[in-house]
Design a protein around this motif. Structure first.
Motif, PDB file in Angstrom:
ATOM      1  N   SER A  69       0.832  -1.206   0.000  1.00  0.00           N
ATOM      2  CA  SER A  69       0.000   0.000   0.000  1.00  0.00           C
ATOM      3  C   SER A  69       0.865   1.254   0.000  1.00  0.00           C
ATOM      4  O   SER A  69       0.512   2.264  -0.623  1.00  0.00           O
ATOM      5  N   ALA A  72       2.117   1.883  -3.552  1.00  0.00           N
ATOM      6  CA  ALA A  72       1.110   2.109  -4.589  1.00  0.00           C
ATOM      7  C   ALA A  72       1.239   3.527  -5.149  1.00  0.00           C
ATOM      8  O   ALA A  72       1.209   4.512  -4.404  1.00  0.00           O
ATOM      9  N   ARG A  82       0.308   8.424   0.231  1.00  0.00           N
ATOM     10  CA  ARG A  82       0.805   7.063   0.440  1.00  0.00           C
ATOM     11  C   ARG A  82       0.612   6.639   1.892  1.00  0.00           C
ATOM     12  O   ARG A  82       0.275   5.482   2.175  1.00  0.00           O
ATOM     13  N   ALA A  85      -2.933   5.767   2.230  1.00  0.00           N
ATOM     14  CA  ALA A  85      -3.196   4.443   1.645  1.00  0.00           C
ATOM     15  C   ALA A  85      -2.841   3.339   2.634  1.00  0.00           C
ATOM     16  O   ALA A  85      -3.545   2.312   2.721  1.00  0.00           O
ATOM     17  N   LEU A  86      -1.778   3.537   3.395  1.00  0.00           N
ATOM     18  CA  LEU A  86      -1.435   2.585   4.456  1.00  0.00           C
ATOM     19  C   LEU A  86      -2.554   2.513   5.489  1.00  0.00           C
ATOM     20  O   LEU A  86      -2.935   1.425   5.931  1.00  0.00           O
ATOM     21  N   TRP A  89      -5.512   0.620   4.052  1.00  0.00           N
ATOM     22  CA  TRP A  89      -5.232  -0.816   4.017  1.00  0.00           C
ATOM     23  C   TRP A  89      -5.362  -1.425   5.417  1.00  0.00           C
ATOM     24  O   TRP A  89      -5.950  -2.496   5.592  1.00  0.00           O
TER      25      TRP A  89
END
Length: 217
Positions: A69, A72, A82, A85-86, A89
């Motif tokens: 993640s 990505a 980013r 995104a972590l 996830w």
């Protein structure tokens, strides 16, 4: 081709999805996997060993997903995006997988393996399993591993000074709070905004804000 161990762990996870761990029988796991019960015992030693190996696999899968993640979109996605995104996830994985949720939060439901709860039996977090399985992390240890991966993935694209590690740690802990108490249905996802705010404020300033009583009114 999956190994016998992989197939047995898949069968055990499916069984846990369908019934409490106390009701999962070793013979049923073996039959579902298409192997003998002796093969199951040879691989894991006991039901406790099977449980710890299962938890270990699910946590390792979660950590691999966390790294993916963060990668990505590459650096073009921006450090806050980013990190968000972590967070997304982490919340998604914990909601989908009761074992990941339990290790992250320390909240083990009665339907989960007794051996994995602190103070219960030989397979508690911090102890190696009967088959040599690596110890299961405590919530603090797992959060630390997620933070370490975040810092390693984002450091090359971070130009905001030494505050990255502190921001990643704070963000990860906030994310775990959303695992425990999700945002209200229909609310926008706050994680990207939180990540951007944490990364825009130096660590020292964040500490001053936290210590200021006016911020808690």
């Amino acid at each position: 081709m999956p190994t016998a161990r992989d197939v047995l762990l898949d069968a055990a996870f499916t069984a846990l999805r369908n019934r409490p761990w106390a009701g999962v029988r070793m013979v049923d796991v073996a039959v579902s996997a298409g192997v003998s019960r002796q093969t199951l015992y040879n691989e894991f030693g006991s039901k406790e060993g099977l449980a710890q190996a299962l938890v270990r696999r699910e946590v390792d899968g979660f950590l691999r997903g966390a790294e993916q993640s963060l990668d990505a979109g590459g650096s073009g996605a921006g450090v806050p995006a980013r990190l968000a995104a972590l967070g997304a996830w982490t919340v998604r994985a914990a909601r989908a997988n009761p074992l990941v949720r339990a290790v992250l939060t320390g909240c083990w439901g009665v339907e989960l393996p007794l051996m994995a709860r602190p103070g219960r039996g030989p397979g508690v977090p911090g102890q190696r399993g009967p088959d040599g399985t690596r110890p299961v992390e405590t919530p603090t240890e797992l959060v630390d591993k997620v933070c370490d991966r975040a810092v390693a993935a984002l450091a090359a694209d971070w130009d905001g000074g030494p505050g990255l590690a502190a921001a990643c740690e704070e963000f990860t802990r906030i994310t775990v709070s959303y695992v425990i108490a999700p945002a209200a249905k229909g609310e926008p996802d706050p994680l990207e905004r939180i990540a951007a705010e944490l990364l825009s404020v130096p660590a020292g300033a964040r500490q001053l804000q936290a210590d200021d009583p006016d911020n808690h009114q």
